[in-house]
Design a protein around this motif. Structure first.
Motif, mmCIF file in Angstrom:
data_model
loop_
_atom_site.group_PDB
_atom_site.id
_atom_site.type_symbol
_atom_site.label_atom_id
_atom_site.label_comp_id
_atom_site.label_asym_id
_atom_site.label_seq_id
_atom_site.Cartn_x
_atom_site.Cartn_y
_atom_site.Cartn_z
ATOM 1 N N ASN A 1 15.284 0.066 4.051
ATOM 2 C CA ASN A 1 15.174 -0.839 2.919
ATOM 3 C C ASN A 1 14.886 -0.069 1.639
ATOM 4 O OD1 ASN A 1 13.557 -3.188 1.250
ATOM 5 N ND2 ASN A 1 15.221 -3.954 2.532
ATOM 6 N N THR A 2 15.557 1.060 1.491
ATOM 7 C CA THR A 2 15.463 1.877 0.284
ATOM 8 C C THR A 2 16.874 2.260 -0.121
ATOM 9 O OG1 THR A 2 13.312 2.772 0.960
ATOM 10 C CG2 THR A 2 14.543 4.014 -0.708
ATOM 11 N N GLU A 3 17.196 2.009 -1.366
ATOM 12 C CA GLU A 3 18.503 2.414 -1.902
ATOM 13 C C GLU A 3 18.364 3.824 -2.458
ATOM 14 O OE1 GLU A 3 22.074 2.620 -2.181
ATOM 15 O OE2 GLU A 3 21.735 0.455 -2.212
ATOM 16 N N LEU A 4 19.154 4.741 -1.927
ATOM 17 C CA LEU A 4 19.176 6.118 -2.412
ATOM 18 C C LEU A 4 20.483 6.299 -3.184
ATOM 19 C CD1 LEU A 4 17.878 7.880 0.819
ATOM 20 C CD2 LEU A 4 16.565 7.222 -1.216
ATOM 21 N N VAL B 1 10.952 6.842 2.598
ATOM 22 C CA VAL B 1 11.683 5.579 2.488
ATOM 23 C C VAL B 1 10.942 4.466 3.221
ATOM 24 C CG1 VAL B 1 13.919 6.750 2.267
ATOM 25 C CG2 VAL B 1 13.069 6.102 4.546
ATOM 26 N N TRP B 2 11.387 3.246 2.975
ATOM 27 C CA TRP B 2 10.807 2.077 3.618
ATOM 28 C C TRP B 2 11.751 1.547 4.685
ATOM 29 C CZ3 TRP B 2 5.891 0.591 2.614
ATOM 30 C CH2 TRP B 2 5.279 1.176 1.504
ATOM 31 N N VAL B 3 11.172 1.206 5.824
ATOM 32 C CA VAL B 3 11.923 0.658 6.950
ATOM 33 C C VAL B 3 11.344 -0.718 7.266
ATOM 34 C CG1 VAL B 3 12.416 0.944 9.409
ATOM 35 C CG2 VAL B 3 12.462 2.933 7.885
ATOM 36 N N SER B 4 12.220 -1.708 7.397
ATOM 37 C CA SER B 4 11.743 -3.040 7.779
ATOM 38 C C SER B 4 11.609 -3.100 9.295
ATOM 39 C CB SER B 4 12.691 -4.130 7.280
ATOM 40 O OG SER B 4 13.907 -4.087 7.975
ATOM 41 N N LEU B 5 10.537 -3.719 9.728
ATOM 42 C CA LEU B 5 10.257 -3.880 11.151
ATOM 43 C C LEU B 5 10.126 -5.366 11.466
ATOM 44 C CD1 LEU B 5 7.460 -1.172 11.677
ATOM 45 C CD2 LEU B 5 9.923 -0.929 12.063
ATOM 46 N N SER B 6 10.309 -5.697 12.728
ATOM 47 C CA SER B 6 10.029 -7.068 13.157
ATOM 48 C C SER B 6 8.523 -7.314 13.031
ATOM 49 C CB SER B 6 10.451 -7.263 14.616
ATOM 50 O OG SER B 6 9.613 -6.493 15.472
ATOM 51 N N ARG B 7 8.141 -8.566 13.007
ATOM 52 C CA ARG B 7 6.721 -8.921 12.931
ATOM 53 C C ARG B 7 5.946 -8.272 14.082
ATOM 54 N NH1 ARG B 7 3.487 -13.486 11.148
ATOM 55 N NH2 ARG B 7 5.337 -14.486 10.333
ATOM 56 N N GLU B 8 6.533 -8.317 15.287
ATOM 57 C CA GLU B 8 5.862 -7.764 16.467
ATOM 58 C C GLU B 8 5.683 -6.250 16.356
ATOM 59 O OE1 GLU B 8 8.689 -9.713 16.592
ATOM 60 O OE2 GLU B 8 7.606 -11.575 17.013
ATOM 61 N N ARG C 1 6.669 -12.675 5.665
ATOM 62 C CA ARG C 1 7.896 -12.829 6.466
ATOM 63 C C ARG C 1 8.637 -11.516 6.668
ATOM 64 N NH1 ARG C 1 9.400 -17.363 2.877
ATOM 65 N NH2 ARG C 1 10.727 -15.804 1.939
ATOM 66 N N HIS C 2 8.412 -10.552 5.773
ATOM 67 C CA HIS C 2 9.130 -9.278 5.831
ATOM 68 C C HIS C 2 8.096 -8.159 5.873
ATOM 69 C CE1 HIS C 2 12.740 -11.536 4.896
ATOM 70 N NE2 HIS C 2 12.070 -12.106 3.913
ATOM 71 N N TYR C 3 8.308 -7.220 6.798
ATOM 72 C CA TYR C 3 7.301 -6.203 7.084
ATOM 73 C C TYR C 3 7.939 -4.816 7.003
ATOM 74 C CZ TYR C 3 5.304 -10.455 8.875
ATOM 75 O OH TYR C 3 4.856 -11.742 8.984
ATOM 76 N N PHE C 4 7.243 -3.886 6.355
ATOM 77 C CA PHE C 4 7.796 -2.567 6.100
ATOM 78 C C PHE C 4 6.762 -1.475 6.331
ATOM 79 C CE2 PHE C 4 9.583 -5.748 3.320
ATOM 80 C CZ PHE C 4 10.945 -5.593 3.490
ATOM 81 N N VAL C 5 7.250 -0.317 6.758
ATOM 82 C CA VAL C 5 6.432 0.886 6.898
ATOM 83 C C VAL C 5 7.187 2.021 6.215
ATOM 84 C CG1 VAL C 5 5.517 2.570 8.552
ATOM 85 C CG2 VAL C 5 5.334 0.134 9.041
ATOM 86 N N LYS C 6 6.438 2.894 5.549
ATOM 87 C CA LYS C 6 7.052 4.055 4.899
ATOM 88 C C LYS C 6 7.122 5.206 5.886
ATOM 89 C CE LYS C 6 6.558 5.269 0.399
ATOM 90 N NZ LYS C 6 5.894 5.855 -0.798
ATOM 91 N N SER D 1 0.871 -1.175 0.000
ATOM 92 C CA SER D 1 0.000 0.000 0.000
ATOM 93 C C SER D 1 0.907 1.224 0.000
ATOM 94 C CB SER D 1 -0.916 -0.008 1.230
ATOM 95 O OG SER D 1 -0.190 0.325 2.403
ATOM 96 N N SER D 2 0.340 2.389 0.108
ATOM 97 C CA SER D 2 1.159 3.598 0.118
ATOM 98 C C SER D 2 1.951 3.751 1.417
ATOM 99 C CB SER D 2 0.283 4.831 -0.098
ATOM 100 O OG SER D 2 -0.682 4.926 0.932
ATOM 101 N N ASP D 3 1.576 3.017 2.465
ATOM 102 C CA ASP D 3 2.211 3.169 3.774
ATOM 103 C C ASP D 3 2.829 1.898 4.337
ATOM 104 O OD1 ASP D 3 1.377 5.928 4.238
ATOM 105 O OD2 ASP D 3 -0.641 5.094 4.358
ATOM 106 N N GLN D 4 2.348 0.739 3.901
ATOM 107 C CA GLN D 4 2.779 -0.522 4.502
ATOM 108 C C GLN D 4 3.037 -1.560 3.421
ATOM 109 O OE1 GLN D 4 -0.557 -1.352 7.028
ATOM 110 N NE2 GLN D 4 -0.154 0.389 8.346
ATOM 111 N N CYS D 5 3.899 -2.502 3.752
ATOM 112 C CA CYS D 5 4.227 -3.562 2.804
ATOM 113 C C CYS D 5 4.525 -4.849 3.578
ATOM 114 C CB CYS D 5 5.448 -3.154 1.976
ATOM 115 S SG CYS D 5 5.967 -4.386 0.760
ATOM 116 N N VAL D 6 4.051 -5.954 3.024
ATOM 117 C CA VAL D 6 4.350 -7.284 3.549
ATOM 118 C C VAL D 6 4.837 -8.118 2.376
ATOM 119 C CG1 VAL D 6 3.422 -9.356 4.655
ATOM 120 C CG2 VAL D 6 2.581 -7.088 5.343
ATOM 121 N N VAL D 7 5.958 -8.809 2.568
ATOM 122 C CA VAL D 7 6.510 -9.672 1.527
ATOM 123 C C VAL D 7 6.561 -11.102 2.056
ATOM 124 C CG1 VAL D 7 8.539 -10.180 0.110
ATOM 125 C CG2 VAL D 7 7.853 -7.800 0.497
ATOM 126 N N LYS D 8 5.804 -11.969 1.372
ATOM 127 C CA LYS D 8 5.782 -13.410 1.690
ATOM 128 C C LYS D 8 5.439 -13.681 3.154
ATOM 129 C CE LYS D 8 6.916 -14.783 -2.424
ATOM 130 N NZ LYS D 8 5.969 -15.543 -3.223
#
Length: 174
Positions: free
Chosen positions: A108-111, A76-83, A53-58, A44-51
């Motif tokens: 988790n963003t390459e600049l 940018v996107w930051v990976s967070l723990s599941r919790e 197993r991997h969780y991200f917030v913008k 989505s524009s704010d959150q991402c889940v991959v498989k």
């Protein structure tokens, strides 16, 4: 200097209207378009889940522009723990969510405007009031992006970044 002023591009020599002060990454670096149809993936524009197993917030890396009242930002996107991701989602629409403690994460963003990779820099993600993107605080290292966040950037640096982003083949890392 205000964001309404244009700049002459060092790559193409053309005058570009407006000085861009904000850039956004549409997805985390690990996202693949093939994930879009998968049941265990979400973007989505704010959150991402991959498989699942991997969780991200913008969030926003904000950098003061020296000598102005302007703020430059990278979305940018930051990976967070599941919790931590589950907690962030639980309070996403809750008034007062800004009182949450920061969540540890990895950038988790390459600049590509930086000479060394920005992937996997340590961060703290600070939730803000409803309607505002979280603030991404980088670990205070010697990485050029972390230094810029702490010390600010000049208007000339904003122009350098704009030229590199507008003309990636001519701008590249720098």
């Amino acid at each position: 200097m205000t964001s309404d002023h244009g700049f002459t591009c060092s790559c193409c020599g053309a005058r570009h209207g407006g000085l861009p002060l904000h850039y956004t990454a549409e997805a985390p670096a690990v996202w693949n378009a093939a994930f879009a149809e998968a049941d265990d993936c979400l973007l989505s524009s704010d959150q991402c889940v991959v498989k699942d197993r991997h969780y991200f917030v913008k969030g926003l890396i904000e950098i003061p522009v020296i000598g102005t009242d302007e703020m430059f930002s990278w979305a940018v996107w930051v990976s967070l723990s599941r919790e931590n991701f589950a907690r962030a989602v639980d309070v996403w629409e809750t008034p007062g969510r800004e009182s949450e403690p920061p969540y540890f994460g990895w950038l988790n963003t390459e600049l590509p405007v930086y000479s060394s990779t920005t992937l996997n820099l340590k961060t703290n993600l600070h939730t803000r009031p409803l309607g505002e993107r979280p603030f991404v605080e980088l670990e205070p290292t010697g990485h050029p992006l972390a230094v810029e966040q702490r010390t600010g950037i000049t208007p000339d640096r904003v122009c350098e970044i704009a030229a590199a982003v507008l003309h990636p083949a001519g701008g590249g890392r720098g």
